[in-house]
Design an enzyme around this catalytic site. Structure first.
Site, PDB file in Angstrom:
ATOM      1  N   HIS A  97      58.061  66.937  38.679  1.00 19.96           N
ATOM      2  CA  HIS A  97      58.109  65.696  37.882  1.00 19.96           C
ATOM      3  C   HIS A  97      59.525  65.154  37.749  1.00 19.96           C
ATOM      4  O   HIS A  97      59.947  64.743  36.678  1.00 19.96           O
ATOM      5  CB  HIS A  97      57.493  65.907  36.493  1.00 19.96           C
ATOM      6  CG  HIS A  97      55.998  65.928  36.525  1.00 19.96           C
ATOM      7  ND1 HIS A  97      55.237  64.837  36.893  1.00 19.96           N
ATOM      8  CD2 HIS A  97      55.112  66.923  36.272  1.00 19.96           C
ATOM      9  CE1 HIS A  97      53.954  65.157  36.854  1.00 19.96           C
ATOM     10  NE2 HIS A  97      53.849  66.420  36.496  1.00 19.96           N
ATOM     11  N   ASP A 153      56.525  72.255  35.504  1.00 18.23           N
ATOM     12  CA  ASP A 153      55.090  72.177  35.797  1.00 18.23           C
ATOM     13  C   ASP A 153      54.863  71.378  37.078  1.00 18.23           C
ATOM     14  O   ASP A 153      55.709  70.584  37.490  1.00 18.23           O
ATOM     15  CB  ASP A 153      54.315  71.518  34.646  1.00 18.23           C
ATOM     16  CG  ASP A 153      54.803  70.108  34.333  1.00 18.23           C
ATOM     17  OD1 ASP A 153      56.031  69.898  34.331  1.00 18.23           O
ATOM     18  OD2 ASP A 153      53.969  69.223  34.083  1.00 18.23           O
ATOM     19  N   GLU A 154      53.705  71.600  37.686  1.00 16.69           N
ATOM     20  CA  GLU A 154      53.247  70.797  38.821  1.00 16.69           C
ATOM     21  C   GLU A 154      54.346  70.567  39.858  1.00 16.69           C
ATOM     22  O   GLU A 154      54.672  69.429  40.194  1.00 16.69           O
ATOM     23  CB  GLU A 154      52.678  69.467  38.295  1.00 16.69           C
ATOM     24  CG  GLU A 154      51.489  69.707  37.382  1.00 16.69           C
ATOM     25  CD  GLU A 154      50.814  68.437  36.854  1.00 16.69           C
ATOM     26  OE1 GLU A 154      51.486  67.400  36.733  1.00 16.69           O
ATOM     27  OE2 GLU A 154      49.606  68.504  36.568  1.00 16.69           O
ATOM     28  N   VAL A 155      54.896  71.673  40.349  1.00 18.52           N
ATOM     29  CA  VAL A 155      55.951  71.573  41.369  1.00 18.52           C
ATOM     30  C   VAL A 155      55.269  71.402  42.729  1.00 18.52           C
ATOM     31  O   VAL A 155      55.174  72.339  43.527  1.00 18.52           O
ATOM     32  CB  VAL A 155      56.863  72.823  41.345  1.00 18.52           C
ATOM     33  CG1 VAL A 155      58.080  72.617  42.243  1.00 18.52           C
ATOM     34  CG2 VAL A 155      57.339  73.100  39.911  1.00 18.52           C
ATOM     35  N   ASP A 204      51.880  76.623  34.382  1.00 21.85           N
ATOM     36  CA  ASP A 204      50.938  76.528  35.510  1.00 21.85           C
ATOM     37  C   ASP A 204      51.452  77.144  36.807  1.00 21.85           C
ATOM     38  O   ASP A 204      50.660  77.657  37.606  1.00 21.85           O
ATOM     39  CB  ASP A 204      50.484  75.079  35.744  1.00 21.85           C
ATOM     40  CG  ASP A 204      51.636  74.100  35.873  1.00 21.85           C
ATOM     41  OD1 ASP A 204      51.877  73.578  36.964  1.00 21.85           O
ATOM     42  OD2 ASP A 204      52.322  73.860  34.856  1.00 21.85           O
TER      43      ASP A 204
END
Length: 484
Positions: A97, A153-155, A204
């Protein structure tokens, strides 16, 4: 679960309201109105995700949004938080992000995948220097912060860049290891400069990593994971097992993250309160089933965009009844009648509807005018225009798309259609003017413009288009009075 007056009965010592400032960031004047409400509802902390609203200086100045808060405004926000007994935890994205950073040409060379601006390349020394500079500027304005959230998160696409591909070809190298080494580098950077500040990370990227790898990485001694799940039916047993796994790996403290808005659709305009209540109730059950001494608290997330490039989801004032329901339920162990009455009292709503969208014209809390108008627009604008354009018998029978393209109309039909269309446009224009004024009190001009353009203009344009076609079709025809 027993109902109790005392917040001491809540398994979550810390109850943080997340303010996602990467879309429709509220003016400081509005924050001064809602912080006392947050406190009254049972919040005792804030997770501030500044993104491009932070007043970055020097070579990072290009990260600032047009209406970024100034340093005095940040100080004012922190002062207001202190007045209302809300402990502030700043959040700086340091891995995934990173769109607001990597979208800039000058920093695009630090992308993991050249095409995509979301993930930072962990192999570049300059990447850590960049993240370090962001952290030190944020920490400078948050002296004494007990925690700093470093995101992670969400890499997405990690391991897919050129440098990563080569690195992954070497023995023992895995994506998990790559991920852990970057998290470790960032956490060490924070702890070296701010030894009393604990880094938090979203969990996550850690969930699927085998226990032995997590334990051996050294990461559990450095960060506190925030386990997030926004589902109304989250798997309680699965979460308890995950907490147990993290405990075995050596993590000393864990956090939970639920949601009060912004988690049910990227373009959601009205908040489905019941979904969020159920989500928070599930988290209470997780807390009751796991090792209680490990849980530091819960973050009630209120996403404002799914990412830097997506549309706005529910505006903060629209999500406040949901926030109130969730906070009070976490505090009292459920949403019984007495808790419902408390929430109604806090919000000035006579009859709170959690299964449906709030009854219109409801509430006296800060921003309740926005909620009422957004609800009215959300439930009726498009449907009223559809009703005229697609279901009115005169429009569908005598002024269809075929007629409109050819500017053909029976003159008597103009008298049936035009007054209706004009009155509908006038009614909505009044509502929209009122909404626009209400939005300007809380938000900066670009957010107001974006929200109206997404949620209001398409319907009004369809109406204006109909009226324009009517005018052109009704203008005197060259055939009138001539011999055939």
């Amino acid at each position: 679960m027993k109902n109790s007056e005392m917040s001491g009965s809540s398994p979550f010592k810390m109850r943080l309201v997340h303010l996602d400032l990467k879309g429709a960031p509220p003016k400081v004047s509005y924050l001064s109105e809602v912080f006392p409400l947050f406190h009254a509802l049972g919040a005792n902390g804030l997770l501030l995700e500044y993104e491009d609203m932070f007043p970055y200086e020097g070579h990072l100045r290009l990260l600032r949004a047009k209406h970024a808060y100034s340093p005095p405004e940040i100080k004012e926000i922190l002062h207001l938080a202190t007045l209302n007994e809300l402990e502030v935890i700043p959040l700086v994205q340091t891995f995934g992000h990173m769109e607001f950073v990597l979208k800039h040409k000058a920093l695009a060379h630090l992308r993991e995948v050249a095409l995509f601006p979301n993930t930072l390349n962990p192999h570049e020394a300059e990447s850590l220097a960049l993240v370090g500079a962001m952290i030190s500027q944020v920490m400078e304005l948050h002296p004494g912060a007990r925690w700093l959230h470093i995101g992670c998160d969400e890499v997405y696409y990690l391991g897919e860049g050129e440098a990563s591909r080569q690195w992954l070809q070497q023995e023992h190298n895995t994506k998990a290891r790559l991920c852990l080494s970057h998290i470790k580098a960032v956490a060490c950077h924070v702890l070296a400069r701010h030894p009393t500040t604990r880094p938090l990370v979203w969990d996550d990227m850690l969930r699927a990593i085998p226990e032995d790898q997590l334990s051996a990485s050294g990461v559990p001694q450095l960060v506190e994971p925030v386990l997030w799940d926004y589902g109304a039916d989250l798997d309680i047993h699965g979460k308890a097992l995950l907490m147990e796994k993290y405990r075995k790996c050596g993590f000393l403290r864990l956090w939970a993250a639920s949601a009060f808005k912004g988690a049910t659709g990227a373009s959601q305009a009205l908040t489905p309160t019941e979904h969020h209540l159920r989500n928070n109730m599930q988290w209470l059950r997780v807390a009751a089933s796991g090792p209680s001494d490990m849980l530091q608290g819960i973050v009630l997330t209120g996403w404002q965009r799914y990412d830097h490039f997506s549309v706005l989801c529910e505006l903060l004032p629209v999500g406040i009844p949901s926030l109130a329901v969730c906070l009070q339920s976490l505090l009292h162990g459920g949403f019984a009648e007495d808790v419902k009455a408390k929430v109604e009292n806090f919000l000035g709503i006579s009859n709170l509807e959690i299964t449906d969208f709030i009854s219109e014209g409801a509430g006296t809390f800060p921003g309740s005018d926005i909620l009422a108008l957004v609800t009215h627009v959300g439930l009726h604008l498009r449907s009223s225009v559809d009703a005229l354009l697609e279901r009115d018998r005169y429009v569908t029978g005598w002024f269809s798309p075929y007629h409109r393209r050819r500017r053909l109309i029976h003159p008597v039909m103009v008298q049936h259609i035009q007054p209706q269309a004009l009155s509908l446009l006038a009614r909505w224009s009044t509502v929209v003017q009122e909404l626009e004024a209400a939005l300007h009190r809380v938000f900066y001009p670009d957010a107001v413009e974006e929200w109206l353009e997404e949620n209001v203009q398409p319907s009004l344009r369809r109406l204006q288009g109909l009226l324009q076609d009517l005018r052109e079709a009704a203008s005197p025809s060259p055939y009138v009075g001539q011999d055939p």
